[in-house]
Scaffold this active site. Structure first.
Site, PDB file in Angstrom:
ATOM      1  N   ASP A 149      -8.025   5.295   2.174  1.00  0.00           N
ATOM      2  CA  ASP A 149      -7.150   4.417   2.959  1.00  0.00           C
ATOM      3  C   ASP A 149      -6.822   3.130   2.183  1.00  0.00           C
ATOM      4  O   ASP A 149      -7.232   2.957   1.037  1.00  0.00           O
ATOM      5  CB  ASP A 149      -7.845   4.126   4.299  1.00  0.00           C
ATOM      6  CG  ASP A 149      -6.877   3.979   5.451  1.00  0.00           C
ATOM      7  OD1 ASP A 149      -5.694   3.690   5.208  1.00  0.00           O
ATOM      8  OD2 ASP A 149      -7.314   4.129   6.614  1.00  0.00           O
ATOM      9  N   ASP A 204       0.866   4.854  10.681  1.00  0.00           N
ATOM     10  CA  ASP A 204       0.172   5.855  11.512  1.00  0.00           C
ATOM     11  C   ASP A 204       1.071   6.493  12.560  1.00  0.00           C
ATOM     12  O   ASP A 204       1.952   5.845  13.127  1.00  0.00           O
ATOM     13  CB  ASP A 204      -1.002   5.197  12.242  1.00  0.00           C
ATOM     14  CG  ASP A 204      -2.135   4.895  11.285  1.00  0.00           C
ATOM     15  OD1 ASP A 204      -1.983   5.118  10.071  1.00  0.00           O
ATOM     16  OD2 ASP A 204      -3.184   4.433  11.775  1.00  0.00           O
TER      17      ASP A 204
HETATM   18  C1  GLA Z   1      -5.615   3.808   9.023  1.00  0.00           C
HETATM   19  C2  GLA Z   1      -5.162   5.224   8.699  1.00  0.00           C
HETATM   20  C3  GLA Z   1      -5.476   6.135   9.870  1.00  0.00           C
HETATM   21  C4  GLA Z   1      -6.972   6.099  10.160  1.00  0.00           C
HETATM   22  C5  GLA Z   1      -7.421   4.678  10.408  1.00  0.00           C
HETATM   23  C6  GLA Z   1      -8.940   4.559  10.479  1.00  0.00           C
HETATM   24  O1  GLA Z   1      -4.873   3.259  10.061  1.00  0.00           O
HETATM   25  O2  GLA Z   1      -3.795   5.258   8.393  1.00  0.00           O
HETATM   26  O3  GLA Z   1      -5.058   7.467   9.607  1.00  0.00           O
HETATM   27  O4  GLA Z   1      -7.670   6.662   9.062  1.00  0.00           O
HETATM   28  O5  GLA Z   1      -6.993   3.798   9.369  1.00  0.00           O
HETATM   29  O6  GLA Z   1      -9.371   3.256  10.680  1.00  0.00           O
END
Ligand code: GLA
Length: 406
Positions: A149, A204
């Site tokens: 990430d 997301d």
């Molecule tokens: C980010 C990622 C998500 C998830 C969250 C976890 O937002 O894009 O897919 O992994 O972190 O905290």
């Protein structure tokens, strides 16, 4: 002699680190599996994960190709006195190695999550400054997949950070599928084919068919918004390096029509199929969607070419995906909430795909038409065809030519 040996070893070592590569052949078709985030967020523990492993086998998901079981954020505890990351001792009292052994005993592979910055998005320890140590720890645990990430990364160069972790994984010696999650910020499709096996193209996903979840400074996106954000990216994807429009929300509460449309479009995009629902408790409708082998086969087609939006008209979109043996997938997506009648005049869809370098040739070829959701043969492309597409749903066909047997 000893000196020569030493020089040879050093030369080999520096050559490997100079030309470190990602592990090849791990993702010749888009990766398939499950990830904890969309349903459980930070509320994961070893009992949930073991239950999911059992369900992946019992439900038939593993045998349909969903082989990766991926922990997302919040599995972490603290680093030990030497800096090695440990699992949260309360949530994962048996440790990650024992969990990996359990997952492997089910014929599955296990994935883990970290972050290129100092902290993960959930505030757990990130890998910054510990890349080689973390890669080594994952290899010792038997990890097969890493989602990496991009939180707390303000002063970090993405190309350097992701290549560093790729090299660390390579040096640790255990093949790991590398899933880059930097949300498309630095256009990874332009530079990451040699770095990762897949890269997120957007922020997301939000569990909604057609909306934006806006916050100060960031947003999460519905299925239709994410779909639109894939425009122009298809030429960058292919075997071993995929555009990732984020994990699936199928089975998380949208309507069956919406779930069917969502799943169909991810397959048209040759997207990684990473489930995000509670597969220990699934409705029959959800199972019917995510276990439809003929639809999965579009996604997993060995050509590995992402589909294209050919036209849009009156709330409908017309998508094509080139497949092996000169077949095509053809999908009509109804973005409105009302059912739509439509008459398919195949001659309107004579197109040239400059990525596949292939024409549909409806004027000179006749394809058989198979409806992949009803699993019915529906004639061929000689005649026009009338269809009804329910609101927020699709019709999805496989077009195949009669091949003369040699
Ligand atoms: C980010 C990622 C998500 C998830 C969250 C976890 O937002 O894009 O897919 O992994 O972190 O905290």
């Amino acid at each position: 002699m000893k000196k020569i040996m030493l020089v040879a070893v050093l030369a080999a070592f520096s050559l490997t680190s100079l030309f470190a590569q990602k592990y090849e052949n791990l993702a010749l078709t888009p990766p398939m599996g499950w990830n904890s985030w969309n349903k459980f967020a930070c509320n994961i523990d070893e009992n949930i994960i073991k239950g999911v492993a059992d369900a992946m086998v019992e439900s038939g998901l593993r045998d349909a190709g969903y082989v990766y079981l991926n922990l997302d954020d919040c599995w972490h505890g603290e680093r030990d006195s030497l800096g090695f990351i440990q699992a949260d001792p309360v949530k994962f009292p048996s440790g990650i190695k024992a969990l990996a052994d359990y997952v492997h005993s089910k014929g599955l592979k296990i994935g883990i999550y970290s972050d290129a910055g100092r902290k993960t998005c959930g505030g757990r320890p990130g890998s910054f400054g510990h890349e080689y140590q973390d890669a080594l720890q994952y290899a010792k645990w038997g990890i097969d997949y890493l989602k990496y990430d991009w939180c707390e990364s303000e002063d970090i160069n993405p190309v350097g950070a992701y290549n560093l972790m790729r090299d660390a994984l390579r040096a640790a010696g255990r093949p790991v599928l590398f899933s880059m999650c930097e949300w498309g910020t630095s256009k990874p499709w332009e530079w990451a084919a040699e770095t990762g096996h897949m890269w997120r193209t957007t922020g997301d996903i939000f569990n909604c068919f057609d909306c934006i979840d806006q916050h100060p400074g960031w947003a999460a996106y519905g299925v239709m918004q994410i779909l639109d954000m894939q425009n122009g990216l298809r030429k960058y994807a292919g075997p071993g390096h995929w555009n990732d429009p984020d994990m699936l929300e199928v089975g998380n509460g949208q309507t069956v029509n919406q779930d069917r449309a969502h799943f169909s479009m991810w397959c048209m995009l040759a997207a990684p199929l990473i489930l995000g629902n509670d597969i220990r408790n699934m409705s029959q409708e959800t199972k019917d969607i995510i276990l439809n082998k003929e639809v999965i086969a579009l996604d997993q087609d060995s050509l590995g070419i992402q589909g294209l939006k050919f036209a849009a008209e009156d709330g409908l979109e017309f998508w094509f995906k080139p497949l092996v043996n000169d077949d095509w997938a053809f999908c009509i997506l109804n973005r409105t909430t009302e059912p739509k009648e439509y008459t398919i005049d195949w001659q309107k869809f004579n197109l040239y795909d400059d990525v596949a370098r292939r024409f549909t040739d409806f004027d000179s070829k006749v394809y058989n038409v198979r409806n992949l959701w009803t699993r019915q043969e529906e004639g061929n492309t000689k005649k026009m065809k009338s269809v009804t597409i329910p609101g927020h749903d699709v019709v999805l066909y496989r077009l195949s030519m009669n091949k003369k047997k040699k």
